[in-house]
Design an enzyme around this catalytic site. Structure first.
Site, mmCIF file in Angstrom:
data_model
loop_
_atom_site.group_PDB
_atom_site.id
_atom_site.type_symbol
_atom_site.label_atom_id
_atom_site.label_comp_id
_atom_site.label_asym_id
_atom_site.label_seq_id
_atom_site.Cartn_x
_atom_site.Cartn_y
_atom_site.Cartn_z
ATOM 1 C CB CYS A 30 -56.451 -24.416 62.907
ATOM 2 S SG CYS A 30 -56.775 -25.182 61.312
ATOM 3 C CG LEU A 31 -58.774 -19.907 59.171
ATOM 4 C CD1 LEU A 31 -58.675 -19.549 57.698
ATOM 5 C CD2 LEU A 31 -59.460 -18.786 59.940
ATOM 6 C CG HIS A 79 -50.996 -24.321 60.791
ATOM 7 N ND1 HIS A 79 -51.473 -24.349 62.084
ATOM 8 C CD2 HIS A 79 -52.087 -24.402 59.989
ATOM 9 C CE1 HIS A 79 -52.798 -24.459 62.056
ATOM 10 N NE2 HIS A 79 -53.195 -24.485 60.797
ATOM 11 C CD GLU A 80 -51.840 -22.997 56.265
ATOM 12 O OE1 GLU A 80 -52.642 -23.850 55.833
ATOM 13 O OE2 GLU A 80 -52.129 -22.202 57.172
ATOM 14 N N GLY A 130 -53.116 -18.173 56.641
ATOM 15 C CA GLY A 130 -52.846 -19.241 55.696
ATOM 16 C C GLY A 130 -54.087 -20.076 55.483
ATOM 17 C CD GLN A 179 -57.227 -24.812 56.729
ATOM 18 O OE1 GLN A 179 -56.321 -24.210 56.175
ATOM 19 N NE2 GLN A 179 -57.706 -24.429 57.903
ATOM 20 C CG HIS A 219 -54.006 -27.659 57.265
ATOM 21 N ND1 HIS A 219 -55.072 -28.221 57.933
ATOM 22 C CD2 HIS A 219 -53.873 -26.412 57.777
ATOM 23 C CE1 HIS A 219 -55.550 -27.350 58.810
ATOM 24 N NE2 HIS A 219 -54.829 -26.249 58.752
HETATM 25 NI NI NI Z 1 -55.070 -24.572 59.948
#
Ligand code: NI
Length: 169
Positions: free
Chosen positions: A92-93, A134-135, A46, A51, A138
């Site tokens: 998480c990226l 999670h998204e 995702g 991000q 964000h």
């Molecule tokens: Ni993330």
């Protein structure tokens, strides 16, 4: 399409509530395509617009095989319901190389608009439910580390090469 540079914690854009998308216009369509390409390049499940430094309520999710769901485009998504509680290990990226144990819901229902402006609902469990929470976090300036118990910190992981085993979002 283009691969966009990722933002990393503690970049302030990751800790700010994102603004609603008012018009799903040409630039937003291009952004969606670029976000999907960037998610693929990063082997993420995702990616949320903050991000890549854009404070808009827009996220993409793609669950890898064997479930193979998506890519799902979520514009102005909202949680309709969430039930249950389970422990997950999340990455998480925007926090590369780390994972942490947190609580997530078992079942999550989200409504959103798709890239054509059509409203849809998605009922989820498993990795998709985790990715949705999670998204959406964000978009509200919340990272998984914000859900960790006081005194707990994420743990370092070995780099995973060209694989989605890390399940980072
Ligand atoms: Ni993330």
């Amino acid at each position: 399409m283009a691969i966009l540079p990722l933002r990393y914690h503690p970049d302030p854009v990751l800790h700010r509530k994102a603004k609603r998308v008012n018009n799903i216009d040409g630039p937003v369509q291009k952004l969606i395509d670029d976000m999907i390409e960037t998610m693929h390049d990063a082997s993420g499940v995702g990616l949320a617009a903050p991000q890549i430094g854009i404070s808009l309520r827009l996220a993409v999710i793609e669950i890898p095989p064997p479930d193979s769901i998506g890519p799902i485009v979520l514009i102005n998504p909202e949680i309709v319901s969430r039930t249950g509680e389970r422990e997950v290990e999340e990455g998480c990226l925007s926090l590369p190389g780390f994972r942490g144990n947190i609580k997530r819901s078992v079942n999550v229902v989200v409504k959103a608009k798709d890239r054509y402006g059509k409203e849809f609902k998605v009922k989820s469990d498993g990795l998709l439910a985790e990715a949705l929470e999670h998204e959406l976090d964000h978009l509200n300036g919340i990272l998984y580390i914000d859900h960790m118990k006081e005194g707990e910190t994420p743990h370092k992981i070995e780099p995973v090469e060209d694989s989605r085993d890390g399940e980072e979002d």
